[in-house]
Design a protein around this motif. Structure first.
Motif, PDB file in Angstrom:
ATOM      1  N   PHE A 385       0.831  -1.203   0.000  1.00  0.00           N
ATOM      2  CA  PHE A 385       0.000   0.000   0.000  1.00  0.00           C
ATOM      3  C   PHE A 385       0.867   1.254   0.000  1.00  0.00           C
ATOM      4  O   PHE A 385       0.529   2.262  -0.630  1.00  0.00           O
ATOM      5  CB  PHE A 385      -0.946  -0.008   1.203  1.00  0.00           C
ATOM      6  N   PHE A 389       0.844   4.004  -2.856  1.00  0.00           N
ATOM      7  CA  PHE A 389       0.648   5.409  -2.495  1.00  0.00           C
ATOM      8  C   PHE A 389       1.667   6.306  -3.173  1.00  0.00           C
ATOM      9  O   PHE A 389       1.328   7.324  -3.770  1.00  0.00           O
ATOM     10  CB  PHE A 389       0.738   5.547  -0.967  1.00  0.00           C
ATOM     11  N   PRO A 428      -5.209   7.215  -2.387  1.00  0.00           N
ATOM     12  CA  PRO A 428      -3.874   6.680  -2.066  1.00  0.00           C
ATOM     13  C   PRO A 428      -3.258   7.357  -0.850  1.00  0.00           C
ATOM     14  O   PRO A 428      -2.610   6.700  -0.033  1.00  0.00           O
ATOM     15  CB  PRO A 428      -3.051   6.957  -3.326  1.00  0.00           C
ATOM     16  N   PHE A 432      -5.169   4.607   1.670  1.00  0.00           N
ATOM     17  CA  PHE A 432      -4.110   3.590   1.616  1.00  0.00           C
ATOM     18  C   PHE A 432      -3.263   3.644   2.892  1.00  0.00           C
ATOM     19  O   PHE A 432      -2.847   2.618   3.421  1.00  0.00           O
ATOM     20  CB  PHE A 432      -3.211   3.778   0.383  1.00  0.00           C
ATOM     21  N   PHE A 459      -4.834  -5.302  -2.018  1.00  0.00           N
ATOM     22  CA  PHE A 459      -4.056  -4.185  -2.541  1.00  0.00           C
ATOM     23  C   PHE A 459      -4.198  -4.087  -4.058  1.00  0.00           C
ATOM     24  O   PHE A 459      -4.457  -3.009  -4.606  1.00  0.00           O
ATOM     25  CB  PHE A 459      -2.585  -4.313  -2.172  1.00  0.00           C
ATOM     26  N   TRP A 462      -7.543  -2.805  -5.034  1.00  0.00           N
ATOM     27  CA  TRP A 462      -7.691  -1.381  -4.745  1.00  0.00           C
ATOM     28  C   TRP A 462      -6.975  -0.533  -5.791  1.00  0.00           C
ATOM     29  O   TRP A 462      -7.509   0.440  -6.303  1.00  0.00           O
ATOM     30  CB  TRP A 462      -7.111  -1.054  -3.361  1.00  0.00           C
TER      31      TRP A 462
END
Lengths: 680, 199
Positions: A385, A389, A428, A432, A459, A462
């Motif tokens: 994540f 990001f 993000p 995240f 993840f 997403w």
């Protein structure tokens, strides 16, 4: 108007529309099934006496996150309804009538900001920050619980609006004069206002609490410049909460006065000044963006160091960048309304400031990149994540710098380009971060790790879903599509909207994966037990406590000698050293008063929304009485005797002796040694 | 601080009281922001009388001066209560708190009279933007003073039934901060609302 029921009548129930009625049905069934599950497991005593009455910061943190996850579902359902409506509403009405569509985009924004992100961040901070600074609790545990229950009261009001009456159609910012009673009578805007006001008071108290905790409750040796970066971001966020939330309270309070007693703050005529609302709202609203994102930056800073097996690069520059962002966040609010008639000079000032605020954020991005450079990167879900990001947030930040130019904003404002931009920073950047924090600190809260396979799947869903859902909105913005459209007649838009809907569906799969991950992890918890309290070979003090943490956190307060205090203690070989003796530990007793205040706050909001004046006065009296009772109680602590502390700690050391070697400590790599202090 | 019964507290308790006092300062800072936003709103709306009455026609210097005198004296009497507290003279603490309460109640009485008079003249908060901001600013201060009065009453009860214990003394210190803070806000209201409105 009825004196007993105010403007509440039987017609307020949503039997006028099938979709509204089913939304209400799901809400009621959800509440009933929670009650049924608790009853089935015979857990009422546990729920009431161990949780609802608890003022332990760790339990409060967990309850905050539970509220956040429930509201994430609700907010996501809203998003999915909007995406599916827009995917099919080319030259057709779709399935949502305009007034319902308007309620949905309003509740989506309101829920995601106030009742998903705010409780999520308060939860993570509550759970972790006191442990990171080596404290046994926050400074004001009782007030902490009041904050939780006021936030929950606000979330409850939003949920109740599905069943009784309607929600606001004025967007999550509630601009007057549309949100005034002249153009929008009814209870919708009042639901929004009271939900925001009540939870906002909770947030102000949360800010005060965190600030005092960080300044006054640090362990011996934990100087400000040895604080973990997460705690630093919390510090700045707390300052922003204390200084920014009053502005929201004032803006919403004035709108309540306009609507309820016919004042003229923001009305169209009679001396009203609606621009004042917009200034007051964004005077809170822009710092709020940083209130949300700074703790997420803190999570990324912790995660990136732990999963690169390396000290965080540029600690001081990250602290200074955080402070700079905190300060600058109060100087950019006007960029939310460049097109509302300020002079070119004013606009260019705020445009410049907005560009400048990107600089400290850029500093942070480079610090995280350099932390990974020559590190031993371990790709577990929290790190995934974080990497997602870094890439995605940078794109969102760049589109923000575009919008910071007033001439560009004149072209792009109110289009889906803006929607794409802020989702591109907030999903993000904020979400995240919180999900990474949730997966990173879950073992600390519950004593076992979350399943990594399902976390990884989540993840990928997403991030892929995110790009599919929001990149088309940039294109649509260039094609001139305004935000918040219920239906449209331009054929070129539809393919993009269909792609966006598919993206939303993939995000939905990401949420499903998170749910499956939770269920699977609970089922297989015995295979992923965290016996040491330090599952990731961590660096800061929260990993010094047992998992789940004992009520008192630290049997003996740690002596801090360096940044990355826990890592340093492990290096010096004093990490798991048994103390010579234990002392009695004083902790606050559980109490129901905080929950009573939150409950009365909820009923008070409901009464004000429906003009049930007697009930509102009664609730205020209950709140005042509860505060007085608490303020007269000089015996609110209890003592854990040293012998009991010793028994708990002995059990912990027995468990430590049996624990296998840390899986992350086994990873080979030359970067495990921290860089000498001062050279980073 | 002199050596009295309530200064004899454990280090942990002393730390707790210090934390509470610091937290209370932070609360006052956020409250100060609420007031400063209300002042800013008043200043931008003071000209928006919408054809209705203005401050010159509505305000009475005598009444505002009376309110000011009451509140300033109440701050002095609270100060005397704090002095009595530091020498642990319980009956004097009670006396000065009671006088402070009476002065504060007198202030609220005058303010309610002012508001009622204005509303009766048709100059209520729903008359114009100017009056909305006036009533909200001055009313928010009045609401704070009323909460302060309730707090003083509770503290009189605590001093009566608990005596000058350490927790009671620590609450009185915070009440003092609150009361003097409201005094400062009133001084600004007097200088920003009443004086320019009348002169």
């Amino acid at each position: 108007m009825d004196i007993i029921f105010g403007r509440l009548t039987i017609d307020s129930l949503p039997f006028y529309s099938l979709i509204a009625a089913s939304g209400a049905g799901v809400t009621v069934l959800g509440a009933l099934s929670v009650v049924a599950v608790i009853t089935y497991f015979g857990a009422w005593r546990l729920v009431l006496f161990d949780w609802i009455s608890s003022i332990d910061h760790k339990k409060i943190g967990i309850m905050y996150i539970m509220v956040a996850l429930v509201m994430l579902m609700r907010g996501f359902i809203d998003a999915a309804m909007m995406r599916s409506q827009q995917a099919i509403a080319f030259n057709s009405d779709g399935y949502l009538p305009p007034s319902h569509f308007d309620q949905i985009f309003t509740s989506h924004g309101t829920i995601m900001i106030f009742f998903m992100a705010m409780p999520f961040l308060s939860g993570l901070i509550n759970l972790i920050m006191p442990q990171q600074i080596g404290s046994r609790d926050v400074a004001f545990p009782f007030m902490n619980a009041i904050s939780l229950w006021l936030t929950t009261a606000g979330a409850g009001l939003v949920l109740v609006s599905l069943v009784i009456g309607k929600f606001s159609t004025a967007g999550w910012t509630g601009y007057p004069p549309y949100s005034g009673s002249e153009f929008t009578p009814g209870v919708g805007v009042d639901y929004w206002l009271w939900a925001v006001l009540i939870s906002g008071i909770g947030s102000t108290m949360t800010g005060i609490n965190f600030l005092v905790t960080i300044i006054k409750c640090r362990a011996p040796g934990m100087t400000m410049f040895r604080l973990p970066l997460f705690t630093w971001t919390v510090f700045v966020t707390a300052i922003l909460m204390v200084f920014a939330f009053p502005s929201l309270t004032v803006a919403c309070g004035m709108l309540v006065l306009d609507r309820t007693v016919g004042m003229h703050f923001f009305t169209n005529g009679m001396g009203g000044n609606m621009m004042n609302y917009i200034n007051l709202f964004w005077l809170w609203g822009h710092p709020e963006v940083y209130i949300l994102i700074l703790p997420a930056f803190g999570v990324f800073s912790e995660v990136v160091a732990v999963f690169s097996q390396k000290r965080l690069f540029g600690y001081i520059s990250l602290v200074l960048a955080t402070m700079a962002i905190g300060f600058l966040s109060f100087t950019v609010w006007l960029h939310h309304f460049f097109t509302m008639g300020s002079s070119a000079r004013v606009n260019s000032f705020f445009g410049t400031m907005t560009t400048i605020i990107a600089v400290p954020t850029g500093v942070k991005v480079f610090d995280w990149l350099f932390t990974m450079y020559r590190g031993r990167i371990i790709f577990k879900p929290p790190m995934l994540f974080t990497l997602g990001f870094l890439v995605t947030f940078t794109i969102g930040g760049l589109s923000g710098v575009l919008l910071a130019m007033p001439p560009v904003d004149y072209l792009m404002h109110n289009t889906t380009f803006l929607v794409a931009h802020f989702h591109n920073v907030i999903i993000p950047g904020v979400l995240f971060g919180y999900i990474a924090g949730y997966m990173f600190w879950f073992p600390k809260a519950f004593g076992f790790k979350l399943n990594e396979k399902w976390g990884t799947w989540s993840f990928w869903c997403w991030i892929i879903g995110f790009y599919l859902a929001f990149m088309p909105l940039y294109v649509l913005g260039f094609l001139g599509m305004p935000r918040r459209m219920e239906h449209y007649d331009i054929a070129a838009w539809q393919p993009h909207l269909i792609v966006a809907a598919i993206g939303a569906f993939i995000i939905f799969l990401g949420i499903v994966c998170m749910a499956v991950q939770l269920v699977v992890s609970i089922r297989d918890r015995n295979e992923a037990l965290d016996l040491t309290g330090d599952p990731w070979n961590g660096r800061s003090l929260e990993w010094a406590t047992s998992s789940p943490t004992a009520a008192y956190n630290f049997a003996v307060l740690p002596q801090v000698q360096s940044i990355d205090a826990w890592w340093d203690m492990k290096q010096r070989g004093v990490a798991y050293k048994r103390p010579d003796a234990y002392e009695d530990i004083t902790l606050p007793k559980n109490t129901f008063i905080s929950a009573v205040i939150g409950g009365a706050g909820f009923v008070f909001g409901f009464a004000m929304i429906w003009y049930i004046w007697w009930l509102a006065i009664l609730c205020l009296a209950v709140i005042a009485g509860a505060v007085i009772v608490r303020a007269s109680d000089d015996d609110s602590d209890y003592v854990i005797p040293a012998s009991e502390v010793k028994a708990i700690e002995d059990a912990r050391f027995a468990q430590l002796a049996k624990a296998p070697k840390n899986e992350m400590a086994d990873d080979p790599g030359f970067a495990g040694q921290p860089v000498a202090e001062g050279s980073a | 601080m002199t050596a009295t019964a309530w200064t004899n507290v454990s280090p942990r308790d002393a730390e707790k009281y210090e934390e509470k006092e610091f937290g209370f300062w932070l609360y006052l800072m956020s409250d100060a922001i609420i007031f400063s936003l209300l002042f800013a709103t008043y200043l931008i709306m003071v000209g928006n009388a919408a054809g209705g009455p203005t401050g010159k026609e509505l305000f009475s210097l005598e009444r505002a001066a009376g309110e000011t005198a009451l509140l300033l004296f109440s701050s002095t009497t609270f100060g005397l209560a704090a002095v009595a507290l530091s020498s642990a003279e319980r009956s004097k603490v009670l006396l000065w708190l009671a006088i402070t309460f009476a002065l504060g109640a007198g202030f609220i009485f005058l303010e309610i009279g002012e508001f009622r008079g204005m509303i009766a003249e048709g100059a209520g908060p729903d008359r114009s933007g100017f009056l909305s901001s006036f009533f909200t600013l001055v009313g928010t201060h009045g609401l704070h003073v009323s909460v302060g009065l309730l707090w003083i009453a509770v503290m009189i009860g605590q001093v009566l039934f608990k005596g000058l214990t350490a927790p009671v003394a620590s609450r009185l210190m915070r009440l003092g901060l609150f009361w003097h803070f409201l005094d400062i806000i009133w001084v600004v209201i007097f200088s920003v609302v009443y004086l320019p409105g009348l002169l």
